[in-house]
Design a protein around this motif. Structure first.
Motif, PDB file in Angstrom:
ATOM      1  N   SER A  57      36.202  27.680  52.620  1.00 11.31           N
ATOM      2  CA  SER A  57      35.113  27.559  53.596  1.00 11.31           C
ATOM      3  C   SER A  57      35.442  26.453  54.577  1.00 11.31           C
ATOM      4  O   SER A  57      35.991  25.408  54.201  1.00 11.31           O
ATOM      5  N   HIS A  58      35.059  26.681  55.831  1.00 14.66           N
ATOM      6  CA  HIS A  58      35.284  25.658  56.851  1.00 14.66           C
ATOM      7  C   HIS A  58      34.431  24.416  56.606  1.00 14.66           C
ATOM      8  O   HIS A  58      34.684  23.368  57.193  1.00 14.66           O
ATOM      9  N   TYR A  72      45.259  24.819  54.793  1.00 14.67           N
ATOM     10  CA  TYR A  72      44.004  25.242  55.414  1.00 14.67           C
ATOM     11  C   TYR A  72      44.212  25.663  56.863  1.00 14.67           C
ATOM     12  O   TYR A  72      43.742  26.716  57.289  1.00 14.67           O
ATOM     13  N   ASN A  73      44.904  24.869  57.647  1.00 12.95           N
ATOM     14  CA  ASN A  73      45.149  25.187  59.056  1.00 12.95           C
ATOM     15  C   ASN A  73      46.473  25.914  59.275  1.00 12.95           C
ATOM     16  O   ASN A  73      46.861  26.144  60.415  1.00 12.95           O
ATOM     17  N   GLY A 111      39.373  31.079  55.117  1.00 11.90           N
ATOM     18  CA  GLY A 111      38.585  29.994  55.689  1.00 11.90           C
ATOM     19  C   GLY A 111      38.397  30.088  57.184  1.00 11.90           C
ATOM     20  O   GLY A 111      37.533  29.409  57.742  1.00 11.90           O
ATOM     21  N   THR A 117      39.283  29.845  61.346  1.00 11.78           N
ATOM     22  CA  THR A 117      39.797  28.788  62.230  1.00 11.78           C
ATOM     23  C   THR A 117      38.694  27.880  62.752  1.00 11.78           C
ATOM     24  O   THR A 117      38.930  27.068  63.636  1.00 11.78           O
ATOM     25  N   SER A 124      38.972  23.752  63.225  1.00 14.20           N
ATOM     26  CA  SER A 124      40.404  23.511  63.008  1.00 14.20           C
ATOM     27  C   SER A 124      40.815  22.129  63.501  1.00 14.20           C
ATOM     28  O   SER A 124      41.730  21.515  62.945  1.00 14.20           O
ATOM     29  N   HIS A 174      39.995  19.744  60.852  1.00 11.99           N
ATOM     30  CA  HIS A 174      40.901  19.935  59.725  1.00 11.99           C
ATOM     31  C   HIS A 174      42.320  19.479  60.035  1.00 11.99           C
ATOM     32  O   HIS A 174      43.161  19.456  59.123  1.00 11.99           O
TER      33      HIS A 174
END
Length: 908
Positions: free
Chosen positions: A768-769, A803-804, A820, A822, A825, A828
């Motif tokens: 999740s973001h 994640y990114n 997850g 973008t 971003s 992150h």
């Protein structure tokens, strides 16, 4: 540069406290920061606001120490600028895992030479000579003596303070709490019945006994004459050696029925014995810009007949007038015909206007006396033989407030410091709409889709929210000079605070090593620093131009802007008050740590006071949880640990040793036991079931918040129980099929296996973001340093790197994209930077910087504001429509942390 000293405070008192240097332009220059020279004496302290206090009332601060440097029984001493020893009281706040001191608290007495900030260093403390605080316990009361004043505190009954004496003379007595409620919000539906409540003490606790500082905590409830008890309170009384003042920290919890209990006034009331003739009694109220409203109870100026210049001059100065025989004969014989004014009120019902009024006595009309904009909230009643000065911090910012003096013509005046004015409309804490027909889960999701409001019937309750207020009382031997009372008012509004240098905090290695000192040595660094300054300056100015003030609101900021209305979305569901959403608290505290700026500290201080009280439940069904952003601070049905987390409060606690914040962080220790009853994702379709375990929680917003709570308790107590709870969680996540990308697990919040995770997702991938943006990044950075668990660290580094990461890299590592997306971003990018730093991966560091610079591909986010005036807005405003609090907080954290982690890889 703006001078933020207390001397100059009243010159800029019409602006938000602590933010004066930024209220004229969002791009204004930052406030002066302390030097960051690598050769600086790290033992040297500084006065936060830039100059020494004109009144030294006693001071307390927290100091960090590098791991392993000092054993837990280490002594400390203090010296002034000339190397002379100063009285010092020290106690531990936190320990490193090896048992060495991590944070210590230190108190200095009142009255010491504070012209230059002292130094605190390891070594045996000096023998304290002079005034000491002593605490004497008796069966029915506790007595505290500062060497100047002596206070008697009952163990039961209504009075928090029975009496305060000075030089054997009673100056203050019978201090109680008072509250008033209406049974209706107004008289539209019939007559309103008002009920009065007084304090009833249930417990008196000695928390510190001196010799420099004593702290007494009073717990109780408010009770009516009919016997109803509610509105629990906790009041701390602070006494410093050599002080003629005492500090009162008052906290209360709303635990009534929001449909029936409309609080209309809550305050502290006490009596001031008066012995002087009416013409030698003086009333004072502090005003703006160093102004003072000062009169006699029986005025001797402006009369038809003149008592004499010496008489007039003495009364105006607050001194005893010459003997009657020296007065003009007609005034001497007829002064009893001059009206004596017994009652006075200063009311601040909004942020931009206060009124002073007076009357001779009850049953007679009030006379308007004076008007102004923003009162600092300090007054005085007394005479040549003694009196009391009293002040309420954040007086105009937390309107409606009021100061009352009654019966100044009698043997004792009654003073009430109202934290919420009884002359204002009663508090109406009812939910702001009727549900809009949302009776089913599907209808609730429709509302969420439309206004971003997470509504559920009965969840938007204020039962359990709290508010704390700071009051200072002086027991004075005589009426203070006008100049001295102005100094007192400044000390109330901006209490003197000692602080260490940013370099000191950095070298101690606290708070995860995720920040560095400001550096403008290259164009790219300059660009980042400029934007950091601009964004803080923008919000500082928004507090003023949008009037983010008020009893329940002051300290919070708004969430999202409405460029069509040129207004923040104050009335749109989940877009209104921010309630710590996406961690603006963390952004502010890291910004302070690296800069040492007083304006940032004061802004963050107001926020932590608000979010730790109003946005968290301290009692009731949701105790330990916070409320997601909403039109009302308590309105959203998402009750979550991500709002109540200690991650947002521990900075202030360690920097100031504030006991109230310490209480709040301990309150939320049990938040994880609520996560099944109030599942934060209960409305999300397809969520993973908890299996046979007591609860199901996510690894990010949920467990990251629990980590902050438990880790803070572990370092505050050294109790291995809390380390073990953390370790079980770490091992559980590391054992998941995809580590953090498993998303959630079955969880045991208590019991012999407390903190353990269990796989309930099988081989499912989930991300999740939101998982990393509520303090998880910051807490994991500390956790992996404090507990050596290689598998967990590897799982965290994997999450940070992937994640990114590009889709193909996710598929290669995980077998599929993690899901997850973008969103966020840029925020992150600091995860990518963290992984790059720990893996020493230059290519990953460059990727992190590309992610960071992708924030504004179209170049819309210029560091400028647009003036909106005329009929487009109620008042002229300077707006930057591209700014949102979510993006600001996450960009700010990414900027600060990327510079610290991979600043050496930043190119122009």
């Amino acid at each position: 540069m703006t001078d933020f000293s207390r001397r100059n405070f009243f010159k800029t008192a019409s602006l938000p406290l602590g933010l004066t240097g930024l209220a004229t332009a969002a791009s204004a220059a930052p406030a002066p920061a302390p030097a960051a020279s690598v050769t600086a004496d790290t033992n040297a302290l500084r006065w936060l606001d830039g100059s020494a206090p004109e009144l030294m009332l006693g001071a307390t601060l927290g100091l960090p120490w590098p791991r392993g440097q000092h054993k837990k029984n280490q002594e400390f001493n203090a010296v002034d600028a000339q190397g002379r020893p100063l009285p010092l009281q020290t106690w531990p706040l936190a320990w490193w895992p090896d048992g060495s001191l991590k944070w210590t608290a230190h108190a200095l007495p009142a009255g010491v030479d504070a012209s230059v900030a002292p130094s605190i260093r390891p070594g045996k403390g000096a023998t304290i000579v002079g005034a000491k605080v002593t605490v004497r316990e008796e069966k029915d009361f506790i007595e505290v003596d500062t060497g100047v004043i002596r206070a008697k505190l009952p163990r039961s009954g209504a009075q928090l303070v029975h009496s305060v004496e000075r030089d054997g003379r009673e100056i203050l007595r019978a201090a109680t709490l008072i509250a008033q409620t209406d049974d209706k919000p107004d008289a539209e539906n019939g007559p309103v019945t008002q009920t009065r409540f007084d304090s009833r003490i249930s417990k008196l606790t000695i928390e510190q006994t001196g010799p420099v500082r004593a702290v007494i905590k009073v717990d109780g409830q408010h009770r009516s004459s009919a016997g109803r008890e509610w509105l629990p309170f906790a009041v701390r009384l602070y006494f410093y050696a050599g002080a003629e003042s005492l500090r009162v920290m008052h906290s209360f919890i709303f635990d009534g029925d929001d449909q029936k209990d409309f609080l209309r006034g809550i305050g502290l009331r006490f009596d001031v014995p008066l012995r002087d003739a009416l013409y030698d009694r003086h009333v004072r109220f502090a005003g703006e810009s160093g102004g003072l409203w000062a009169e006699g109870v029986r005025n001797l100026t402006g009369l038809r007949r003149d008592p004499g210049a010496a008489v007039r001059e003495a009364q105006l100065a607050g001194r005893a007038t010459p003997p009657l025989a020296q007065w003009g004969k007609q005034v001497r014989d007829l002064h009893h015909r001059i009206p004596a004014w017994g009652d006075y009120s200063l009311t601040q019902l909004n942020a931009d206007g206060f009124q002073i009024k007076k009357r001779t006595k009850a049953g007679h009309g009030w006379i308007p006396a004076a008007f102004g904009k923003r009162a600092p909230g300090t007054g005085y009643i007394g005479g040549a033989t003694g009196g009391v000065a009293f002040g309420l911090r954040d007086f105009w910012q937390r309107h409606p407030t009021q100061l009352d003096i009654r019966n100044a013509i009698g043997e004792a005046a009654e003073v009430t410091v109202w934290m919420h004015s009884p002359e204002a409309p009663a508090m109406d804490l009812r939910f702001y709409h009727d549900g809009l027909g949302q009776e089913t889960h599907e209808q609730e999701l429709e509302g969420l889709e439309m206004t971003y409001e997470d509504y559920e019937k009965g969840f938007g309750t204020p039962v359990g929210i709290a508010r704390s207020s700071e009051i200072t009382l002086w027991a004075l031997a005589a009426t203070p000079t006008r100049e001295r009372l102005v100094q007192m008012a400044a000390a109330v509004q901006t209490p003197p605070q000692l602080a260490a240098s940013p370099q000191r905090y950095l070298q101690a290695g606290v708070f995860g090593k995720l920040w560095s000192l400001p550096d403008r040595s290259t164009p790219a660094r300059q660009k980042i620093e400029d934007k950091l300054d601009f964004l803080f300056g923008f919000y500082a100015k928004e507090v003023e131009q949008r009037h983010w003030y008020g009893f329940w609101d002051y300290g919070d900021i708004r969430h999202t802007y409405d460029s069509d209305r040129h207004e923040w979305r104050y009335d749109v569901g989940g877009f209104a008050w921010d309630n710590s959403e996406l961690s603006p608290d963390l952004w502010l505290w890291y910004a302070y740590l690296r800069s040492g700026r007083a304006d940032i500290f004061r802004f963050a201080e107001a926020m932590v006071r608000h979010t730790s009280e109003v946005d968290i439940y301290h009692a009731g069904r949701f105790q330990g949880l916070g409320t997601r952003h909403n039109v009302q601070h308590w309105g959203c049905s998402a009750k979550q640990a991500r709002i109540s987390t200690a991650a947002y409060r521990r900075f202030y606690y360690y920097l100031t040793a504030d006991e109230r914040i310490g209480d709040v962080m301990r309150e939320v220790l049990s938040a994880d036991t609520k996560m099944d009853e109030v599942d934060p994702v209960r409305k999300i379709a397809g969520r993973v079931d908890k299996g046979p375990w007591p609860a199901r929680i996510g690894f990010g917003t949920d467990w990251g918040s629990v980590v902050a709570n438990v880790l803070t308790e572990w370092e505050r107590t050294g109790d291995v129980r809390w380390r073990n709870k953390l370790l079980r969680g770490m091992k559980g996540i590391a054992a998941m099929p995809h580590g953090f990308f498993t998303g959630s697990g079955g969880y045991e919040p208590s019991g012999p296996n407390e903190g353990a995770f269990h796989n309930v997702s099988g081989d499912k991938l989930s991300a999740s973001h939101l998982s990393a943006v509520f303090g998880a990044v910051e807490m994991m950075a500390e956790l992996v340093e404090l507990i050596d668990e290689p598998a967990f660290k590897q799982a965290w580094l994997q999450y940070c790197e992937l994640y990114n990461a590009p889709r193909e890299q996710q598929v290669k590592a995980l077998g599929a994209p993690h899901g997850g997306g973008t969103v966020l971003s840029v925020g992150h990018s600091r995860l990518s930077a963290y992984a790059a730093k720990h893996k020493q991966d230059k290519a990953l560091a460059q990727r992190a910087w590309r992610e960071f610079w992708a924030d504004d591909p179209r170049g819309h986010k210029t560091l400028k504001t647009t003036r909106i005036a005329g009929p487009l807005a109620l008042n002229p405003v300077d707006e930057a429509p591209w700014i949102s609090t979510n993006d600001t907080a996450q960009w700010g954290l990414a900027a600060i942390q990327n510079l610290a982690l991979i600043g050496d890889q930043l190119t122009d």
